[in-house]
Enzyme design. Structure first.
Site: not given
Ligand SMILES: Cc1cc2nc3c(=O)[nH]c(=O)nc-3n(C[C@H](O)[C@H](O)[C@H](O)COP(=O)(O)OP(=O)(O)OC[C@H]3O[C@@H](n4cnc5c(N)ncnc54)[C@H](O)[C@@H]3O)c2cc1C
Length: 311
Positions: A180, A230, A300
């Site tokens: 992470r 999580s 996380e």
């Molecule tokens: C139901 C559910 C299940 C999940 N299961 C998992 C799992 O199995 N494994 C897992 O690892 N995670 C899981 N997650 C968490 C999440 O989906 C991941 O961390 C995912 O990678 C976040 O992506 P996002 O585009 O939504 O990022 P955001 O939530 O929009 O942003 C997260 C971080 O990334 C940064 N960010 C986003 N896009 C960029 C970019 N283009 N450049 C630079 N920084 C950026 C943001 O500034 C922020 O700090 C889950 C979440 C939910 C709601």
């Protein structure tokens, strides 16, 4: 409102893609978060670079978001500019190399859509990510992972923008991906696209693996409620959800925030949770788990905004 900033941003992108005081609850899977001063949607890398450059020159804070699936944003919202890239969501390029097939996707693309495109090319190696509800950029930033796979295992390189708006091409090694964590987090870069290495496989097998993993998620995770997945990182030698359950916190509530009864590793929004509720719940969980088991749980979920940052 700073009308000059508003007008400048409208000139850089286009007027309908700059929103003043946009509620961020509309852009997070937790459905929590106050307004962003300026919410900007970019559609081209050049626009994204120009917005970043402009904010940097003016000392305006920037938050780039993907699908908002790992974010807890404060009830007071965010000062400065929130950028969402919709520019390159359709970018999907497949080429071959000696080791296999290189696939490039735009940062704004949904992981599930990216995984399905890869599967439709009969390429294997990304099935693990198909059910993670993030964007490609967010997944690289977080080094997302599930079911034994991680972005780190299959990524070859990523193109990022620096705070100055310069494009850098970073190799897998330079990305320094670990649990992470990534160098992108440390340097404050912005991902614009990423390239992965996959191998040919059997399309039917790939699709059925995706289906199987999605079924497992549905069974085990409270997908019927808003959450950010999580809440805590996995502490070494333990599972956060089990520690929380063993501490007697299943169903424990603060306001509208609750420890999921289905999966204690998830804090869910039962309808009207505020960021304050979730933060209080996180604090309570951390304190009680520490008291009972001596284990420190690290969030996380990214806690962002005035109040959230204090925790
Ligand atoms: C139901 C559910 C299940 C999940 N299961 C998992 C799992 O199995 N494994 C897992 O690892 N995670 C899981 N997650 C968490 C999440 O989906 C991941 O961390 C995912 O990678 C976040 O992506 P996002 O585009 O939504 O990022 P955001 O939530 O929009 O942003 C997260 C971080 O990334 C940064 N960010 C986003 N896009 C960029 C970019 N283009 N450049 C630079 N920084 C950026 C943001 O500034 C922020 O700090 C889950 C979440 C939910 C709601």
């Amino acid at each position: 409102m700073d009308t000059i900033v508003l007008q400048d941003l409208k000139n850089i992108v286009s007027p309908e893609r700059v929103i003043y005081k946009e509620p961020l609850s509309k852009h997070t899977t937790f459905k929590i978060g106050g307004p962003a001063d300026y919410f900007v949607i970019t559609k081209k890398v050049e626009e994204t670079a120009a917005v970043i450059q402009y904010c940097n020159q003016r000392n305006l804070p920037i938050l780039m978001i993907g699908n908002g699936s790992n974010l807890l944003i404060s009830d007071a919202g965010l000062r400065g500019v929130v950028v969402k890239q919709e520019d390159n969501t359709k970018e999907f390029i497949v080429t071959t190399c000696e080791e296999g097939y290189l696939v490039t996707g735009g940062a704004g693309m949904n992981l599930s859509a990216f995984a399905m495109k890869i599967a439709n090319e009969s390429l294997t190696g990304f099935e693990f990510a198909a059910g993670i509800p993030g964007s490609l950029g967010g997944a690289v930033y977080m080094n997302a992972g599930a079911y034994g796979g991680e972005i780190k295992d299959c990524i070859r390189s990523a193109r990022v923008l620096s705070k100055e708006g310069d494009i850098l091409n970073l190799s897998r090694e330079e990305l320094e991906l670990s649990y992470r964590s990534s160098m992108i987090q440390k340097k404050g870069y912005y991902v614009i696209d990423a390239t992965f290495l996959f191998q040919k496989g059997e399309k039917e097998e790939i699709l059925s693996k995706i289906e199987e993993l999605n079924r497992a998620r549905k069974e085990k995770q409270p997908l019927e409620y808003p959450s950010a997945g999580s809440t805590f990182k996995r502490p070494e030698g333990y599972f956060a959800g089990k520690l929380i359950m063993d501490a007697g916190l299943r169903g424990y509530r603060v306001g509208g925030a609750m420890v999921s009864e289905k999966h204690c590793g998830f804090v869910i929004n039962t309808g009207d949770a505020t960021a304050k509720d979730v933060l209080q719940l996180i604090d309570d969980i951390r304190r009680i788990v520490k008291e009972k088991f001596g284990v420190t749980l690290e969030p996380e979920v990214r806690l962002i905004g005035e109040k959230a940052m204090e925790s």
